[in-house]
Write a protein that holds these residues in place. Structure first.
Motif, PDB file in Angstrom:
ATOM      1  N   UNK A 186       0.855  -1.187   0.000  1.00  0.00           N
ATOM      2  CA  UNK A 186       0.000   0.000   0.000  1.00  0.00           C
ATOM      3  C   UNK A 186       0.887   1.232   0.000  1.00  0.00           C
ATOM      4  N   UNK A 187       0.417   2.270  -0.619  1.00  0.00           N
ATOM      5  CA  UNK A 187       1.236   3.475  -0.703  1.00  0.00           C
ATOM      6  C   UNK A 187       1.326   4.117   0.673  1.00  0.00           C
ATOM      7  N   UNK A 206       0.627   7.066   1.546  1.00  0.00           N
ATOM      8  CA  UNK A 206      -0.510   7.909   1.913  1.00  0.00           C
ATOM      9  C   UNK A 206      -1.652   7.082   2.484  1.00  0.00           C
ATOM     10  N   UNK A 207      -1.859   5.869   1.940  1.00  0.00           N
ATOM     11  CA  UNK A 207      -2.900   5.016   2.491  1.00  0.00           C
ATOM     12  C   UNK A 207      -2.601   4.699   3.945  1.00  0.00           C
ATOM     13  N   UNK A 258      -3.181   7.766   6.193  1.00  0.00           N
ATOM     14  CA  UNK A 258      -4.579   8.031   6.543  1.00  0.00           C
ATOM     15  C   UNK A 258      -5.065   7.033   7.596  1.00  0.00           C
ATOM     16  N   UNK A 259      -4.679   5.749   7.427  1.00  0.00           N
ATOM     17  CA  UNK A 259      -5.097   4.759   8.420  1.00  0.00           C
ATOM     18  C   UNK A 259      -4.441   5.046   9.774  1.00  0.00           C
ATOM     19  N   UNK A 300      -6.909  -1.180  14.727  1.00  0.00           N
ATOM     20  CA  UNK A 300      -5.750  -1.709  14.023  1.00  0.00           C
ATOM     21  C   UNK A 300      -6.091  -2.043  12.586  1.00  0.00           C
ATOM     22  N   UNK A 301      -5.063  -2.291  11.799  1.00  0.00           N
ATOM     23  CA  UNK A 301      -5.236  -2.590  10.373  1.00  0.00           C
ATOM     24  C   UNK A 301      -3.960  -3.266   9.895  1.00  0.00           C
ATOM     25  N   UNK A 348      -5.766  -4.623   4.449  1.00  0.00           N
ATOM     26  CA  UNK A 348      -6.924  -3.868   4.949  1.00  0.00           C
ATOM     27  C   UNK A 348      -7.803  -4.710   5.870  1.00  0.00           C
ATOM     28  N   UNK A 358     -14.678   0.579   1.074  1.00  0.00           N
ATOM     29  CA  UNK A 358     -13.984   1.813   1.435  1.00  0.00           C
ATOM     30  C   UNK A 358     -14.039   2.073   2.932  1.00  0.00           C
ATOM     31  N   UNK A 359     -13.091   2.872   3.363  1.00  0.00           N
ATOM     32  CA  UNK A 359     -12.960   3.270   4.762  1.00  0.00           C
ATOM     33  C   UNK A 359     -12.954   4.788   4.787  1.00  0.00           C
ATOM     34  N   UNK A 360     -13.793   5.340   5.673  1.00  0.00           N
ATOM     35  CA  UNK A 360     -13.881   6.794   5.729  1.00  0.00           C
ATOM     36  C   UNK A 360     -13.805   7.264   7.179  1.00  0.00           C
ATOM     37  N   UNK A 361     -12.731   7.989   7.514  1.00  0.00           N
ATOM     38  CA  UNK A 361     -12.654   8.561   8.861  1.00  0.00           C
ATOM     39  C   UNK A 361     -13.800   9.547   9.065  1.00  0.00           C
ATOM     40  N   UNK A 420     -13.229  13.562  10.154  1.00  0.00           N
ATOM     41  CA  UNK A 420     -11.793  13.788   9.957  1.00  0.00           C
ATOM     42  C   UNK A 420     -11.546  14.826   8.876  1.00  0.00           C
TER      43      UNK A 420
END
Lengths: 75, 75, 75, 75, 75, 75, 75
Positions: free
Chosen positions: E1-2, E4-5, E8-9, E33-34, E38, E69-72, E75
């Motif tokens: 994963x990049x 940036x991913x 964000x996590x 956790x992650x 994902x 998808x995951x959305x904070x 945030x």
């Protein structure tokens, strides 16, 4: 694949097998070959889905990821 | 893929094959090439789904993971 | 991918291709690039599903695992 | 992924992209990041499925295997 | 994963996230956790599918391949 | 697979197992073999879907990716 | 899998977990084991789909790719 899986396939070479596929099709034919992905080569193949008479398909290569189960007939 | 799978594909080069795809389509065309994923290149391809007359598609590359089975015609 | 698959894609660069996707969509556009997963970059892309007039999508990146087949147009 | 795919994504950083997902959703947002699996990070994301007004989702991480296509808007 | 991913996590740890799953479920919980697939661990999880009040699920491990998808939140 | 998974399968060899498959089928048979992909070899297999009497299938090879769960009977 | 995922599973050994599967089933049982693919071994398993009373399944091996989420009960 475990040895027993190979053993059953190896013993089925040249014999008739039923192959049930995802999506509901059932094929019957002579097992001519196979590999570790369960890709199969059948000859004298017939589509016997739902107890059909058997639409003739002749020689076919089946991509293994479509296979649900393989059953040697009369074995 | 086992040698027999390759053998059947190799023998089918330049000949007409039927290709059944996930989702129900059936294509018929001349087999121009293939690889270990069962990616296929066909020429003079026709969509013969459900016994259709044959919608002409010409040259196509088929991604292997859509393939259910490949059957050499008249082979 | 076999060399022939690459050859057909390479010859199609800068030309119009039809791309049929899982789920039923058909796109038409200029092939700008591709890779071994069949990820595709098209420009001047139109959604021509079901013979539609062509909803303009412009530049698109298509994830390869959605591709059923790629057909060079007029090729 | 081929260089051209990366090029298009790289040029789209900080710009608005449309992302069509398996299952029918279409999202629109600013592309903040991506990786080789096409995992995407978008900001100011809106769900614009079926021409919706745009349900605001804000920052989202999209798992790449859901992506059908990515289209830079106005690009 | 990049990066940036991951960024964000990482920034979302201990905060509330919305997680949309294949099959239509939406969960909301604290991200504990992650990992790179994902796979997610959430606490105080509620099933908020279709704007539900929130069926309490408590601690859950989500297998990553179900995540769209995951959305904070906030945030 | 973890040791405990292998332990349960190993203890089930030569005993009757229920196997639930994606798509809704339930098979019952003697477990003759298995491997790390959960490919299974059963003998005296019956299709007991929906509490059926049991359509006899005899020896079968089940491709592991179809398996939802395996349950030793009377174990 | 990340350490936290393992931590939650490890702490759940010998305790009751709810397991939601693709296709809609929910199982409840004692977690006896797991692995990195989220293959699970449960004992005293009951099918509690849709708030059912609980059809007893006893010992089961669940193939990990069917798992949506795992939730320790009363944890």
């Amino acid at each position: 694949m475990s040895e027993i899986t190979f053993t059953v396939l190896e013993e089925s070479l040249g014999r008739i097998v039923l192959v049930k596929l995802k999506g509901g099709k059932t094929l019957r034919g002579l097992l001519e070959g196979y590999d570790k992905h369960l890709n199969l080569v059948l000859s004298k193949t017939e589509d016997v889905t739902d107890g059909n008479e058997g639409v003739k398909l002749g020689n076919v290569i089946i991509r293994g990821d479509n296979v649900i189960l393989i059953s040697p007939v009369g074995g």
